[in-house]
Scaffold this motif. Sequence first.
Motif, mmCIF file in Angstrom:
data_model
loop_
_atom_site.group_PDB
_atom_site.id
_atom_site.type_symbol
_atom_site.label_atom_id
_atom_site.label_comp_id
_atom_site.label_asym_id
_atom_site.label_seq_id
_atom_site.Cartn_x
_atom_site.Cartn_y
_atom_site.Cartn_z
ATOM 1 N N THR A 60 -8.189 3.484 11.928
ATOM 2 C CA THR A 60 -8.518 4.907 11.586
ATOM 3 C C THR A 60 -9.876 5.188 12.308
ATOM 4 O O THR A 60 -10.214 6.414 12.809
ATOM 5 C CB THR A 60 -8.669 4.951 9.942
ATOM 6 N N TYR A 117 0.681 -1.212 -0.149
ATOM 7 C CA TYR A 117 0.145 0.066 -0.030
ATOM 8 C C TYR A 117 0.703 1.108 0.025
ATOM 9 O O TYR A 117 0.392 2.321 -0.322
ATOM 10 C CB TYR A 117 -0.879 0.077 1.112
ATOM 11 N N PHE A 118 2.302 1.260 0.407
ATOM 12 C CA PHE A 118 3.158 2.297 0.443
ATOM 13 C C PHE A 118 3.911 2.309 -0.888
ATOM 14 O O PHE A 118 5.009 3.131 -1.032
ATOM 15 C CB PHE A 118 3.710 2.205 1.860
ATOM 16 N N ASN A 144 -2.659 7.582 10.941
ATOM 17 C CA ASN A 144 -2.346 5.932 11.125
ATOM 18 C C ASN A 144 -1.344 5.797 10.434
ATOM 19 O O ASN A 144 -1.400 5.306 9.336
ATOM 20 C CB ASN A 144 -3.903 5.510 10.453
ATOM 21 N N PHE A 151 -4.124 1.655 0.785
ATOM 22 C CA PHE A 151 -4.436 1.083 2.058
ATOM 23 C C PHE A 151 -5.952 1.232 2.323
ATOM 24 O O PHE A 151 -6.744 2.121 2.259
ATOM 25 C CB PHE A 151 -3.852 1.850 3.141
ATOM 26 N N GLY A 175 0.385 10.386 5.805
ATOM 27 C CA GLY A 175 0.155 8.949 5.108
ATOM 28 C C GLY A 175 -1.448 9.048 4.864
ATOM 29 O O GLY A 175 -2.278 8.275 5.621
ATOM 30 N N CYS A 176 -1.872 9.767 4.182
ATOM 31 C CA CYS A 176 -3.285 10.014 3.806
ATOM 32 C C CYS A 176 -4.303 8.895 3.343
ATOM 33 O O CYS A 176 -5.373 9.005 3.392
ATOM 34 C CB CYS A 176 -3.561 11.273 3.211
ATOM 35 N N ASP A 209 1.355 11.776 1.139
ATOM 36 C CA ASP A 209 1.429 10.260 1.087
ATOM 37 C C ASP A 209 2.508 10.025 0.077
ATOM 38 O O ASP A 209 2.870 11.107 -0.924
ATOM 39 C CB ASP A 209 0.230 9.654 0.707
HETATM 40 C C1 SAM Z 1 -1.731 2.780 7.514
HETATM 41 S S1 SAM Z 1 -1.997 3.682 6.095
HETATM 42 C C2 SAM Z 1 -3.397 4.976 6.413
HETATM 43 C C3 SAM Z 1 -3.963 5.591 5.313
HETATM 44 C C4 SAM Z 1 -5.143 6.512 5.589
HETATM 45 N N1 SAM Z 1 -4.610 7.394 6.710
HETATM 46 C C5 SAM Z 1 -6.465 5.594 6.325
HETATM 47 O O1 SAM Z 1 -6.305 5.668 7.485
HETATM 48 O O2 SAM Z 1 -6.870 5.116 5.780
HETATM 49 C C6 SAM Z 1 -0.544 4.631 6.057
HETATM 50 C C7 SAM Z 1 -0.067 5.403 4.734
HETATM 51 O O3 SAM Z 1 0.958 5.913 4.906
HETATM 52 C C8 SAM Z 1 1.871 5.990 3.737
HETATM 53 N N2 SAM Z 1 3.162 6.106 3.620
HETATM 54 C C9 SAM Z 1 4.120 5.202 3.636
HETATM 55 N N3 SAM Z 1 5.153 5.716 3.889
HETATM 56 C C10 SAM Z 1 5.217 6.833 3.903
HETATM 57 C C11 SAM Z 1 5.905 8.026 4.126
HETATM 58 N N4 SAM Z 1 7.216 7.954 4.247
HETATM 59 N N5 SAM Z 1 5.363 9.269 3.960
HETATM 60 C C12 SAM Z 1 4.233 9.477 3.869
HETATM 61 N N6 SAM Z 1 3.193 8.521 3.851
HETATM 62 C C13 SAM Z 1 3.778 7.276 3.723
HETATM 63 C C14 SAM Z 1 1.291 4.671 2.835
HETATM 64 O O4 SAM Z 1 1.222 4.775 1.382
HETATM 65 C C15 SAM Z 1 -0.310 4.544 3.249
HETATM 66 O O5 SAM Z 1 -1.218 5.268 2.476
#
Ligand code: SAM
Length: 204
Positions: free
Chosen positions: A50, A9-10, A137, A41, A72-73, A95
Amino acid sequence: MAGVTGDHYFTAEPSTPAQPREVQFTVAGRDYALASSAGVFSATRLDPGTAVLLRKAELPGPATTGALLDLGCGFGPITGVLATVAPAATVWAVDVNERARELTASNAARLGVGDQVRVAAPDEVPADLEFAQLWSNPPIRVGKDELHQLLRRWLPRLAPDGVAWLVVARHLGGDSLQRWLVEQGWQVERHASQKGFRVLRITR
Ligand SMILES: C[S@@+](CC[C@H](N)C(=O)[O-])C[C@H]1O[C@@H](n2cnc3c(N)ncnc32)[C@H](O)[C@@H]1O
């Protein structure tokens, strides 16, 4: 969440074909319907962590101003809620995943809060911007070192009286993350605990 393509997802540019979906949820008495897609995600439902965060943390309100960060939106559920309940604030939705950023931008427009939301890759956020609040999250699955690096990068960007709200599953290390944050010099309160998730309130 590895798929047949090996995407997580990342992943910055998911190769999984986009499969449009809709995620519906209710926060603070308001119903939301947001677009999501394979390759981001929790594409099929509001992630339970969340949901706990948005239910248990202190949401901003009409009097909240300044910049709020959704770190991490994903497809933008936290951004959508923050921008809706705090119409005088600006929400930065950050993100690494390009598809997540596109979905967040279109969801903000769909909710009528597009003018308040700035969607950005991490390096696109202005270096001198301070955040009144940070919401996340966080991406636990990237591994502990990378998670710590992420928090070391963004938490210091809180304004002096700023507050950060994080949700972390206990079985994914919520309690050890709390200890690590304290070791880094942050004030950390376990604000709530529900369904195996910890909601941490972090201040200077
Ligand atoms: C656990 S998910 C949460 C997504 C969303 N906020 C939700 O609650 O459904 C974490 C998010 O962090 C992003 N992510 C991963 N590494 C990151 C980074 N270095 N900087 C910013 N975002 C990142 C991922 O792509 C993912 O979308």
